[in-house]
Scaffold this motif. Structure first.
Motif, PDB file in Angstrom:
ATOM      1  N   UNK A 169      22.222 -52.162 -10.733  1.00 46.31           N
ATOM      2  CA  UNK A 169      22.874 -51.451  -9.629  1.00 46.31           C
ATOM      3  C   UNK A 169      21.986 -50.270  -9.239  1.00 46.31           C
ATOM      4  N   UNK A 170      22.154 -49.799  -8.007  1.00 49.95           N
ATOM      5  CA  UNK A 170      21.331 -48.698  -7.516  1.00 49.95           C
ATOM      6  C   UNK A 170      21.958 -47.336  -7.754  1.00 49.95           C
ATOM      7  N   UNK A 171      23.262 -47.300  -7.987  1.00 55.66           N
ATOM      8  CA  UNK A 171      23.931 -46.010  -8.155  1.00 55.66           C
ATOM      9  C   UNK A 171      25.231 -46.182  -8.931  1.00 55.66           C
ATOM     10  N   UNK A 172      25.733 -45.068  -9.404  1.00 51.80           N
ATOM     11  CA  UNK A 172      27.001 -45.015 -10.131  1.00 51.80           C
ATOM     12  C   UNK A 172      27.937 -44.108  -9.337  1.00 51.80           C
ATOM     13  N   UNK A 173      29.151 -44.580  -9.126  1.00 46.28           N
ATOM     14  CA  UNK A 173      30.149 -43.787  -8.409  1.00 46.28           C
ATOM     15  C   UNK A 173      31.388 -43.684  -9.288  1.00 46.28           C
ATOM     16  N   UNK A 174      31.754 -42.465  -9.624  1.00 49.79           N
ATOM     17  CA  UNK A 174      32.905 -42.215 -10.492  1.00 49.79           C
ATOM     18  C   UNK A 174      33.942 -41.420  -9.715  1.00 49.79           C
ATOM     19  N   UNK A 175      35.190 -41.855  -9.789  1.00 47.44           N
ATOM     20  CA  UNK A 175      36.227 -41.216  -8.982  1.00 47.44           C
ATOM     21  C   UNK A 175      37.526 -41.073  -9.771  1.00 47.44           C
ATOM     22  N   UNK A 176      38.331 -40.102  -9.339  1.00 47.80           N
ATOM     23  CA  UNK A 176      39.651 -39.860  -9.915  1.00 47.80           C
ATOM     24  C   UNK A 176      40.571 -39.355  -8.821  1.00 47.80           C
ATOM     25  N   UNK A 177      41.857 -39.661  -8.889  1.00 43.24           N
ATOM     26  CA  UNK A 177      42.786 -38.996  -7.976  1.00 43.24           C
ATOM     27  C   UNK A 177      42.943 -37.528  -8.392  1.00 43.24           C
ATOM     28  N   UNK A 178      42.791 -36.615  -7.448  1.00 46.33           N
ATOM     29  CA  UNK A 178      42.953 -35.179  -7.737  1.00 46.33           C
ATOM     30  C   UNK A 178      44.418 -34.816  -7.626  1.00 46.33           C
ATOM     31  N   UNK A 179      45.213 -35.360  -8.525  1.00 44.22           N
ATOM     32  CA  UNK A 179      46.657 -35.127  -8.496  1.00 44.22           C
ATOM     33  C   UNK A 179      46.968 -33.813  -9.185  1.00 44.22           C
ATOM     34  N   UNK A 180      47.759 -32.987  -8.525  1.00 40.78           N
ATOM     35  CA  UNK A 180      48.120 -31.684  -9.065  1.00 40.78           C
ATOM     36  C   UNK A 180      49.185 -31.855 -10.138  1.00 40.78           C
ATOM     37  N   UNK A 181      48.894 -31.369 -11.323  1.00 44.56           N
ATOM     38  CA  UNK A 181      49.836 -31.481 -12.443  1.00 44.56           C
ATOM     39  C   UNK A 181      50.198 -30.068 -12.906  1.00 44.56           C
ATOM     40  N   UNK A 218      19.367 -34.307 -11.727  1.00 41.12           N
ATOM     41  CA  UNK A 218      18.512 -34.836 -10.662  1.00 41.12           C
ATOM     42  C   UNK A 218      19.179 -36.030  -9.983  1.00 41.12           C
ATOM     43  N   UNK A 219      19.786 -36.916 -10.774  1.00 38.70           N
ATOM     44  CA  UNK A 219      20.437 -38.094 -10.207  1.00 38.70           C
ATOM     45  C   UNK A 219      21.654 -37.706  -9.356  1.00 38.70           C
ATOM     46  N   UNK A 220      22.374 -36.682  -9.787  1.00 41.85           N
ATOM     47  CA  UNK A 220      23.506 -36.206  -8.991  1.00 41.85           C
ATOM     48  C   UNK A 220      23.020 -35.575  -7.692  1.00 41.85           C
ATOM     49  N   UNK A 221      21.944 -34.811  -7.796  1.00 46.31           N
ATOM     50  CA  UNK A 221      21.374 -34.178  -6.598  1.00 46.31           C
ATOM     51  C   UNK A 221      20.893 -35.229  -5.602  1.00 46.31           C
ATOM     52  N   UNK A 222      20.330 -36.328  -6.105  1.00 53.28           N
ATOM     53  CA  UNK A 222      19.833 -37.401  -5.235  1.00 53.28           C
ATOM     54  C   UNK A 222      20.937 -38.354  -4.777  1.00 53.28           C
ATOM     55  N   UNK A 223      22.190 -38.098  -5.203  1.00 51.68           N
ATOM     56  CA  UNK A 223      23.339 -38.931  -4.857  1.00 51.68           C
ATOM     57  C   UNK A 223      23.253 -40.333  -5.442  1.00 51.68           C
ATOM     58  N   UNK A 224      22.426 -40.503  -6.476  1.00 51.56           N
ATOM     59  CA  UNK A 224      22.385 -41.784  -7.161  1.00 51.56           C
ATOM     60  C   UNK A 224      23.521 -41.879  -8.181  1.00 51.56           C
ATOM     61  N   UNK A 225      24.049 -40.728  -8.551  1.00 50.49           N
ATOM     62  CA  UNK A 225      25.300 -40.658  -9.291  1.00 50.49           C
ATOM     63  C   UNK A 225      26.233 -39.751  -8.505  1.00 50.49           C
ATOM     64  N   UNK A 226      27.399 -40.266  -8.162  1.00 46.20           N
ATOM     65  CA  UNK A 226      28.387 -39.493  -7.411  1.00 46.20           C
ATOM     66  C   UNK A 226      29.666 -39.366  -8.229  1.00 46.20           C
ATOM     67  N   UNK A 227      30.220 -38.174  -8.225  1.00 47.08           N
ATOM     68  CA  UNK A 227      31.518 -37.928  -8.862  1.00 47.08           C
ATOM     69  C   UNK A 227      32.383 -37.253  -7.807  1.00 47.08           C
TER      70      UNK A 227
END
Length: 328
Positions: A169-181, A218-227
Motif C-alpha cells: 500500500x502507498x499510505x496508512x490512514x487511521x481514523x476514529x469518531x471524535x465522540x465527546x465522552x 516525516x511520513x505524517x508530514x508527507x501525508x503518507x500516514x494520516x490520522x
C-alpha cells in the motif's frame, strides 16, 4: 499406628528435559529464573534446574504442557529471537493443535511473511488474535469486535505498517469518531488539530511502537500516514491505502456507511470496536452493530471476535471485563 502411616508417600511425577546449549538455557530461564517462575505460576508445576537439565514436577497434563512451552521457547532462542514475558504468555495461550509458533502469516497466497515493523516484530498472543491477523491479510475488509485490551487496534496498525513497508500500500490512514465522552470539544484549548489529537492519541501510540520517531514524523508530514477524525473522511476515495477505523461502536449508522463506501482500488480496510463501550447519545444506534447485522454474510468481509480470554493487558483487566459482563 494408623494404617495410612504404613503406606509410603508417592513422589510426584517428574519430566526431565535436556538442553544442549547452556547459554540458551540461561536465557530460557531468565534473570533470577523469572521465566520459569511465570510458567510455574500459570501451570501449577514446579521446575528445577539441574545443570543443563530442567525437571518438571506436577500433575501429568500441566507437566506435559510445561514441557511443550519450554521446548517452544528454546526453539525460539535457537532461531535467534529473544524470550520475553509476552512471548511466554503467547505460547501459554496458543492451543497446541495450532502449532507453537504463530509468527508467519500467508499473505496474498504468496510465501510466508513475518509481521515485522521498523522497530520490532509483532506476534499474535492468542488463537483469536492469530485468526484476526490472518483475516487482515486475506480480506479487503475485516472487522475486529471485542473488549478493550485484546489487541484489535494494535495488531491492525502493525499489519498496516508491515504492508506499507512491503510496498503493498502507498499510505496508512487511521481514523476514529471524535465522540465527546463528558468533555466538549469546544471547551478544549487550541486549534482544531489540538482539539482532536487527544482522541487520536491511541493511534499515535501504536505507530510509535512500530516506527522510529523521526521517520514517523516525516511520513505524517508527507501525508503518507494520516490520522484524522471520522468526519474528515467524507467525500474522499481511499485508494492504495491501509485504512483503520478504530472505536467504530461510536460511529452512527450513516457515518459507518459513509466510511465503508470510501474503500478504493488497492486498499484494505479494518473496522475495530467494542459493543460494550458505546458513547453515542441515548437512542442513537451504533453503526458497528448495524454493519455487523447487514454485512455478516457478504463475501470478502471477515468478522473476528474476541473475549476476555484474549485480553493481553494486565490480568486484572480480563477479570474486570468478566465482572461487568456477568452483571449485564
Amino acid at each position: 499406628m494408623a494404617i495410612g502411616a504404613l503406606i509410603p508417600e508417592t513422589a510426584p511425577p517428574e519430566v526431565q528435559i535436556e538442553f544442549p546449549d547452556n547459554r540458551l538455557l540461561i536465557d530460557l530461564c531468565g534473570e533470577f529464573d523469572r521465566n520459569l517462575a511465570l510458567i510455574e505460576q500459570n501451570l501449577d508445576v514446579q521446575i528445577l534446574r539441574r545443570g543443563n537439565h530442567l525437571a518438571i514436577m506436577g500433575e501429568e497434563a500441566p507437566s506435559r504442557q510445561a514441557d511443550e512451552v519450554l521446548q517452544a521457547l528454546y526453539a525460539r532462542l535457537e532461531g535467534g529471537r529473544d524470550v520475553t514475558p509476552a512471548d511466554i504468555d503467547r505460547v501459554l495461550r496458543m492451543d497446541s493443535d495450532t502449532g507453537t509458533d504463530g509468527d508467519q502469516i500467508e499473505m496474498f497466497g504468496g510465501g510466508p511473511l513475518e509481521i515485522k515493523t521498523r522497530k520490532k516484530p509483532v506476534e499474535p498472543r492468542t488463537d483469536a488474535q492469530k485468526a484476526y491477523v490472518q483475516s487482515l491479510f486475506r480480506n479487503e475488509l475485516a472487522f475486529g469486535i471485542g473488549p478493550a485490551g485484546t489487541g484489535k487496534t494494535y495488531l491492525a496498525v502493525a499489519v498496516g505498517v508491515t504492508m506499507f513497508i512491503g510496498g503493498h500500500v502507498d499510505r496508512i490512514i487511521l481514523s476514529r469518531p471524535a465522540v465527546e465522552a463528558g468533555e466538549k470539544l469546544g471547551y478544549l484549548p487550541g486549534d482544531m488539530k489540538d482539539k482532536v489529537d487527544p482522541y487520536m492519541q491511541p493511534l499515535y501510540d501504536a505507530l510509535n511502537d512500530f516506527l522510529p520517531g523521526k521517520q514517523l514524523a516525516k511520513l505524517i508530514e508527507e501525508k503518507r500516514i494520516e490520522i484524522a477524525p471520522l468526519a474528515f473522511m467524507r467525500g474522499r476515495t481511499l485508494s492504495n491505502a491501509f485504512v483503520v477505523l478504530d472505536e467504530a461502536q461510536n460511529a452512527t449508522a450513516m457515518q459507518m456507511k459513509m466510511f465503508l463506501t470510501r474503500l478504493g482500488e488497492g486498499s484494505r480496510m479494518v473496522i475495530t470496536g467494542d459493543r460494550s463501550q458505546v458513547d453515542l447519545p441515548r437512542g442513537v444506534p451504533s453503526g458497528l452493530a448495524d454493519a455487523e447485522r447487514l454485512l455478516k454474510d457478504v463475501k470478502g468481509i471477515g468478522f473476528n471476535y474476541f473475549s476476555s480470554r484474549d485480553v493481553v493487558r494486565h490480568p486484572l483487566v480480563a477479570r474486570i471485563i468478566e465482572a461487568y459482563d456477568a452483571d449485564a
